[in-house]
Design a protein around this motif. Structure first.
Motif, mmCIF file in Angstrom:
data_model
loop_
_atom_site.group_PDB
_atom_site.id
_atom_site.type_symbol
_atom_site.label_atom_id
_atom_site.label_comp_id
_atom_site.label_asym_id
_atom_site.label_seq_id
_atom_site.Cartn_x
_atom_site.Cartn_y
_atom_site.Cartn_z
ATOM 1 N N MET A 1 -8.437 46.653 -22.917
ATOM 2 C CA MET A 1 -7.230 45.907 -22.560
ATOM 3 C C MET A 1 -6.119 46.203 -23.560
ATOM 4 O O MET A 1 -6.375 46.552 -24.709
ATOM 5 N N LYS A 2 -4.923 46.000 -23.113
ATOM 6 C CA LYS A 2 -3.744 46.158 -23.955
ATOM 7 C C LYS A 2 -3.260 44.755 -24.336
ATOM 8 O O LYS A 2 -2.878 43.972 -23.472
ATOM 9 N N VAL A 3 -3.315 44.453 -25.636
ATOM 10 C CA VAL A 3 -3.083 43.090 -26.106
ATOM 11 C C VAL A 3 -1.917 43.056 -27.081
ATOM 12 O O VAL A 3 -1.854 43.854 -28.031
ATOM 13 N N ALA A 4 -1.001 42.116 -26.862
ATOM 14 C CA ALA A 4 0.098 41.859 -27.792
ATOM 15 C C ALA A 4 -0.202 40.579 -28.562
ATOM 16 O O ALA A 4 -0.677 39.601 -27.976
ATOM 17 N N ILE A 5 0.072 40.592 -29.851
ATOM 18 C CA ILE A 5 -0.127 39.411 -30.687
ATOM 19 C C ILE A 5 1.186 39.091 -31.387
ATOM 20 O O ILE A 5 1.735 39.927 -32.109
ATOM 21 N N ALA A 6 1.696 37.895 -31.157
ATOM 22 C CA ALA A 6 2.909 37.442 -31.829
ATOM 23 C C ALA A 6 2.510 36.688 -33.090
ATOM 24 O O ALA A 6 1.842 35.660 -33.018
ATOM 25 N N GLY A 7 2.912 37.225 -34.235
ATOM 26 C CA GLY A 7 2.565 36.603 -35.508
ATOM 27 C C GLY A 7 1.476 37.379 -36.210
ATOM 28 O O GLY A 7 0.342 37.424 -35.740
ATOM 29 N N ALA A 8 1.825 38.005 -37.333
ATOM 30 C CA ALA A 8 0.864 38.839 -38.055
ATOM 31 C C ALA A 8 0.465 38.197 -39.381
ATOM 32 O O ALA A 8 0.307 38.872 -40.394
ATOM 33 N N GLY A 9 0.297 36.887 -39.337
ATOM 34 C CA GLY A 9 -0.244 36.193 -40.495
ATOM 35 C C GLY A 9 -1.747 36.390 -40.539
ATOM 36 O O GLY A 9 -2.301 37.265 -39.863
ATOM 37 N N ALA A 10 -2.416 35.555 -41.327
ATOM 38 C CA ALA A 10 -3.868 35.702 -41.474
ATOM 39 C C ALA A 10 -4.577 35.563 -40.132
ATOM 40 O O ALA A 10 -5.517 36.308 -39.832
ATOM 41 N N VAL A 11 -4.115 34.633 -39.293
ATOM 42 C CA VAL A 11 -4.751 34.406 -37.995
ATOM 43 C C VAL A 11 -4.527 35.599 -37.076
ATOM 44 O O VAL A 11 -5.459 36.136 -36.466
ATOM 45 N N GLY A 12 -3.276 36.031 -36.957
ATOM 46 C CA GLY A 12 -2.966 37.156 -36.075
ATOM 47 C C GLY A 12 -3.692 38.434 -36.474
ATOM 48 O O GLY A 12 -4.223 39.153 -35.624
ATOM 49 N N ARG A 13 -3.745 38.705 -37.779
ATOM 50 C CA ARG A 13 -4.435 39.912 -38.241
ATOM 51 C C ARG A 13 -5.937 39.828 -37.982
ATOM 52 O O ARG A 13 -6.567 40.825 -37.603
ATOM 53 N N SER A 14 -6.511 38.651 -38.167
ATOM 54 C CA SER A 14 -7.952 38.491 -37.929
ATOM 55 C C SER A 14 -8.290 38.711 -36.464
ATOM 56 O O SER A 14 -9.284 39.371 -36.131
ATOM 57 N N ILE A 15 -7.457 38.165 -35.579
ATOM 58 C CA ILE A 15 -7.669 38.375 -34.146
ATOM 59 C C ILE A 15 -7.554 39.858 -33.815
ATOM 60 O O ILE A 15 -8.366 40.411 -33.061
ATOM 61 N N ALA A 16 -6.559 40.513 -34.401
ATOM 62 C CA ALA A 16 -6.344 41.935 -34.128
ATOM 63 C C ALA A 16 -7.555 42.766 -34.553
ATOM 64 O O ALA A 16 -8.000 43.659 -33.814
ATOM 65 N N ARG A 17 -8.098 42.492 -35.726
ATOM 66 C CA ARG A 17 -9.259 43.259 -36.196
ATOM 67 C C ARG A 17 -10.441 43.087 -35.247
ATOM 68 O O ARG A 17 -11.155 44.048 -34.936
ATOM 69 N N GLU A 18 -10.658 41.864 -34.790
ATOM 70 C CA GLU A 18 -11.773 41.600 -33.881
ATOM 71 C C GLU A 18 -11.590 42.351 -32.575
ATOM 72 O O GLU A 18 -12.534 42.948 -32.037
ATOM 73 N N LEU A 19 -10.378 42.341 -32.036
ATOM 74 C CA LEU A 19 -10.108 43.025 -30.774
ATOM 75 C C LEU A 19 -10.242 44.543 -30.920
ATOM 76 O O LEU A 19 -10.759 45.222 -30.030
ATOM 77 N N LEU A 20 -9.801 45.063 -32.048
ATOM 78 C CA LEU A 20 -9.925 46.501 -32.284
ATOM 79 C C LEU A 20 -11.387 46.915 -32.389
ATOM 80 O O LEU A 20 -11.778 47.991 -31.926
#
Length: 220
Positions: A1-20
């Protein structure tokens, strides 16, 4: 899937790593230049932009994304991002972080939110789940479908022990999605037997929760 995340704080980065890790394509939107850190999330794309600005979302072609996650620390910003993603770009799935539980009532279909995640509520639910046997614990609400993810831990002497999944008389629109048994996660098949101390995860509309208690032979 192609996912956009608004906000690259600790929460946003953690979600991004999991999705990657799960092989999704991730783009992080961050409005503060000093928060841009590509090395912190290898493999993600970064856009220096305020995701509340329609023009910046247009430049990023948000309509080509499958999911928008509004993960900033500001509830107002998360609501605006959610509304723009759903109404202006028809993003199929919008997930929003709720920072203040008092604002949770706003995070619904009217603001374009499909799933609202309240960390305080989720933590409280997990505490209840850890100590409650025989109680139905609501873990998460899926706003768009008005359904809940609920957990029920069976007592060790449950009368359902040995009964196959296919013989469970579940209410209409209720689905058993997972059985947690010891250290195992079981995707239930029709012939799988129920055992005492099983943790059962259901998706159920709120109006069916009472009937689910009865179907599982557990008194209120």
């Amino acid at each position: 899937m192609k996912v956009a995340i608004a906000g690259a704080g600790a929460v946003g980065r953690s979600i991004a790593r999991e999705l990657l890790t799960n092989a999704h394509e991730v783009t992080l939107f961050e409005r503060k230049a000093d928060h841009i850190d590509p090395d912190s999330v290898p493999g993600a794309s970064w856009i220096l932009a305020d995701a509340c600005e329609l023009s910046r979302l247009e430049e990023a072609q948000l309509q080509t994304f499958d999911v928008m996650i509004a993960a900033t620390g500001d509830d107002k910003a998360n609501l605006v991002v959610s509304l723009l993603a759903k109404t202006e770009f028809a993003v199929n799935r919008v997930v929003a972080r709720v920072n203040d539980p008092r604002n949770e009532w706003l995070f619904g279909e009217d603001w374009g939110v499909d799933v609202a995640v309240s960390t305080p509520r989720l933590l409280a639910s997990l505490v209840e789940e850890a100590v409650s046997v025989g109680d139905l614990v609501r873990l998460m609400t899926f706003r768009q479908g008005q359904a809940n993810l609920v957990e029920l831990t069976l007592p060790s002497n449950t009368p359902l022990a040995g009964k196959p999944v296919r013989r469970l008389e579940l209410p209409h629109d209720v689905a058993l999605v997972t059985i947690l048994r010891g250290g195992r996660v079981i995707v239930p098949q029709s012939d799988d037997p129920i055992e005492g101390d099983d943790e059962l995860i259901f998706i159920a509309p709120e109006e069916a929760e009472g009937a689910l208690y009865e179907a599982m032979k557990i008194a209120r």
